[in-house]
Design an enzyme around this catalytic site. Sequence first.
Site, PDB file in Angstrom:
ATOM      1  CB  CYS A 111      15.243 -77.273  30.994  1.00 19.82           C
ATOM      2  SG  CYS A 111      14.930 -78.719  29.957  1.00 19.82           S
ATOM      3  CD  GLU A 131       9.209 -77.731  24.881  1.00 20.92           C
ATOM      4  OE1 GLU A 131       9.261 -77.871  26.123  1.00 20.92           O
ATOM      5  OE2 GLU A 131       8.191 -77.992  24.219  1.00 20.92           O
TER       6      GLU A 131
END
Length: 845
Positions: free
Chosen positions: A249, A215
């Site tokens: 993110c 991720e």
Amino acid sequence: MIETPTHVIENIFKDLRQSFNSGKTKSLSWRKKQIEQIYKMCDEQKNIFASAAYTDFHRPKSETILFDCGSIRNECIHTLNHIDEWVRDKKISDAFAFAALDKYIHTEPLGIGLIIGAWNYPFLVTLTPLVGAIAAGNCAILKPSELAPNSAVIMATMVERYLDTSCIRVVLGGVDQTQALLKGDIDKIFYTGSTTVGKIVMRAAAEKMIPITLECGGKNPVYIADDANMTICGKRIAWGKSINCGQTCLAPDYILCSKTTENRLIPEITKAWQQFYTSNPLNSESYCHIINNRHFERVKKLINQDKVVHGGQIDSNENYISPTIMNNVTENDDIMQEEIFGPVLPFITVNNEDEAIKFINNKDKPLALYIFSSNKNLAKRIIDSTSAGSTCVNDVIFQIAPPSLPFGGVGPSGLGTYHGKYSFDSFSHQRTVVYVPNWIEPLISKRNPPYNPNTKTEDNSQLKISPTLLTDISRAFDPYYNYRQLPPAFNRFIRQLILPSFVYTSLINICKQLRKMLEINDKRTLKQSFEFFLEYSTHEKPSLFIRSLLLLSYLPSMQGCLLSSRKIFGQILFTEQVKYEIRSFIVPPLLTLKYISIDNETLNYSENFFQRACVPFSNLFYSLCNNHARTREKLSNLLDEFSVLQDESEKLDQWLHKYLIQHIIQTNLSTTNAQALLLVEKTSYFFQFILHWTLLIMEYYLLMGFDLSLYSKRELYDVYFYFAQIILFTHINVYKTSKNILNTTVSFLVQLNQKQQTNKNQINNPFIQQLNNLVQQHTNDDPLIELINENNSSQKKNKRKNPNGLLATNNEYHEQELLLINGHFSMSTAMHRCLKALDIERRLE
């Protein structure tokens, strides 16, 4: 922070391997217990977690409690509600050639999972994958980021206090510890962090040939169309960019829009930041800071002060950078060369969506793509023309919230997905299991050597089959036999003697159900019919035959007949009934003004809406003729159709407002009743009606969940809250709006009809002409009959003396509905409070 010695890590792996090999983690009760403990830890220690993150990088405590602890608890609840289904072996149906095989997929844990977390959401990105690892039956090692030392230490302490440390361990430290872990006896790696480090981790996984989930991040573009709502758009982008000081993110990285849109949007963003953090975010307890000096210097170098139009203030002592906007940015600027990961928002000018698509596709595939537009077709075109880990339309970051959706990147932004079932699958191996019976040996023996294609039988057109095999094959085609699930073994003919008394009892029950079914003839409105269908299927429990007969009686079907052309009881067009229902509920001028002239464009637009509305309403009655579980499933699908219909109704209201108000003003009655005119101008008539039915379906959808015992104890608190405070509260407001419209505008519309009357026998409004016959059938219960039928002068005279008498029926109906909904609201609110009190009492104990 006291680091874990590297020589201890090898012993940790040995202990975890021993625990895994013992089968302890495969126990479903053990898995549930550990997940419940994670929930308990995030609930009881949320303030401790928040204080640790605040110490690390001035992160607002509310953000940690909401985005970390709250999200982890939701993940735990979702997993506990579905884990029984996830771990179950999945039977597989296949082609007839493999029907004799017993086939299923068995899900098994991988072993020891290494979860490497990040510092920006220190608890969320570490404990969320842990829930999936435990649910799949794995042991796990957590490696929190050393850049948030206080959060890492607290996590290690709480994991040791709440979880089974023979199966779940935390390793503290930096690069040395991470390298030691990557060299250890691991079966799965789950990494959250930068793309650069992700490549290093991926190489380590390749050496071991083990699965990995990455991720990472990326530059998440935001395209703003010219038709977007700038106020909402500005507020949502301001929130997404400044939350956690942009160190997210999924945060929007840069904006793509036209120059016109940029000039409209920037003031809205700055206004939202002013509301969030005041004019000096440095002193705001709601504004986060950069994690450390190294990252502060990195973000600082990306800011070109010549292009800053808002913000740009910095304080190196506090690692503080204010929310900043830059415009006239090009793709060659420093800020476009890497992920910003800070509170700086650059604007890049594009003329249209084609240029935006080209710009996005020239960059690496992002973790997220955001689109703001009121045009769904435009958004769909951008989605189809680009690639991203996820996409959210008209908001940012929110796509990560539902635990039933996968979250992950694509290309440089990540590899693999997690959340909910996808976390479970990420830490599992899908093992194929096939049982091959002995009786098919004559069939599969044809695969055995020696292979001699030149060998010929006496007759090439026929295959020789032994008598025993022929008998077995004939049984496989037996109509009484489930050949897909069981191998043929014995003849399964079953005979049952049926007593005459049983036949007589069954016929009596059918007659009772038919007698009850005939009561549908007394139901004059869609609401009454809807409630009858629900009550009949719930309490009478009719057979499939009776349910089908009920539907065919209410909506007879003919081959090639469209849903909108179906006739209720074979007499009343469904479209006319829908128009009548709308007119009775909230008296829209389009369906009440007799002498208004409607142009062809407006007529076609309106008629298309009514035709379109018939489809979900017809499907609603089809959905109700199923068993409870199937009905609830179909109601869920219907809500999507009604959501689309709501959008269409809103557009129709906007179309008609200008057209009808202009007509009303021409009658010189605009000054007679200013309040009524204002209501006519501001009311979304058709939207209110569709919203009313949408809420009605949602109410029954939730209530059927109680009948089917679908809600766990953990969900009841939220279900009652949602039912009372969202659905019923909104429904009460819809009825109050409708009642207010009836009280205020009916007499006004009557005056308009009387003022415009030129010829009693000539009605200009085609919708009134269509409804004329239908309204005559409803004379006894239609409070608005005067708006169409004025032939009875004495009746008209009496009504003029008491114009409010026209509203008696509908007002009485709305009052009854309001009393009923208020009762449900009070009961649900009381249940919600009781559950809350019980939860508080449980915690105190």
